[in-house]
Write an enzyme that holds these catalytic residues in place. Structure first.
Site, short mmCIF file in Angstrom:
data_model
loop_
_atom_site.label_atom_id
_atom_site.label_comp_id
_atom_site.label_asym_id
_atom_site.label_seq_id
_atom_site.Cartn_x
_atom_site.Cartn_y
_atom_site.Cartn_z
CG ASP A 73 0.49 -44.51 22.33
OD1 ASP A 73 1.22 -44.01 21.44
OD2 ASP A 73 -0.16 -43.83 23.14
CB CYS B 182 3.42 -36.94 19.41
SG CYS B 182 2.57 -38.16 20.43
CE1 TYR C 122 -2.66 -40.02 21.49
CE2 TYR C 122 -1.37 -39.19 19.64
CZ TYR C 122 -1.92 -40.26 20.33
OH TYR C 122 -1.74 -41.54 19.88
CE1 TYR D 281 -2.55 -38.36 25.48
CE2 TYR D 281 -4.25 -40.03 25.27
CZ TYR D 281 -2.91 -39.68 25.40
OH TYR D 281 -1.95 -40.66 25.46
CD GLU E 238 1.58 -38.74 16.35
OE1 GLU E 238 0.42 -39.04 16.67
OE2 GLU E 238 2.57 -39.12 16.99
#
Length: 220
Positions: free
Chosen positions: A44, A135, A139, A166, A208
């Site tokens: 990531d 994305c 998240y 997040y 994803e």
């Protein structure tokens, strides 16, 4: 229906899979093996460098000074904000700068970022934002769902920092701005244009899902 609502409807079945994924739920209940998370964090981290480059293409493609400033801020938020979550974990996981320099992207990671960059090079501001959105928005959705499903997840001694990151106000404020810009720029988009944008959004949503699978299986 706003453009973002239409985009979500087009990919909601894919997104439902994120919430059932063993990697995601392993973060929520704290059962995720550390070695899987270490693999994910390194991949990531590499992903985010290209993610920032996609935003940087927005600076190039933007027609108005206000949008140039916004895309510039997104680059800074990624490199100085979201990557801060990763930097803290990298230290705790014993991942050095040398490890990052030697690392290579997995096939799924490289394919995903190449697709986003290609969208950025050939498309416009709206294409870029839609490629990023799957994305960023997912998240935020994942973090929110984990916090509700596992209320103690934010207090986990290791994974709590990820959930907090997040679900933070700063992260959600940035995500809300992305949603706002997509809706404003896409307000006058016709049916054909919306279909093109949905294709980008669905493809990135599928990537994803592949990223979560890649992390769980530690696949290069």
């Amino acid at each position: 229906m706003t453009l973002t609502e239409e985009l979500y409807e087009s990919a909601k079945d894919i997104w439902a899979g994120y919430h059932e994924h063993p990697f995601v739920n392993g973060i929520g209940d704290g059962s995720l093996p550390i070695e899987k998370f270490r693999f994910y964090m390194l991949q990531d981290y590499l992903y985010l460098y290209d993610y920032a480059k996609v935003f940087a293409l927005g600076v190039v493609k933007a027609k108005e000074p206000s949008m140039i400033r916004r895309f510039s801020a997104f680059v800074e938020d990624t490199l100085g904000g979201e990557m801060d979550i990763h930097s803290g974990y990298m230290e705790r996981l014993g991942i050095t700068e040398e490890d990052v320099a030697r690392a290579t992207k997995s096939l799924a990671n490289a394919s995903y970022t190449s697709y986003m960059l290609n969208v950025g090079f050939r498309g416009d501001e709206l294409d870029i934002l839609v490629a990023i959105l799957s994305c960023a928005w997912s998240y935020a959705k994942i973090g929110d769902r984990l916090k509700k499903k596992y209320p103690e997840s934010v207090n986990h001694p290791f994974y709590g920092e990820w959930v907090k990151g997040y679900t933070s106000r700063e992260y959600n404020d940035m995500n809300d701005e992305l949603l706002y810009l997509v809706n404003i720029l896409g307000e006058s988009a016709g049916k054909k244009r919306r279909e093109e944008l949905k294709e980008i959004f669905i493809n990135c949503s599928r990537y994803e899902a592949m990223f979560w699978d890649m992390a769980w299986n530690m696949e290069m």
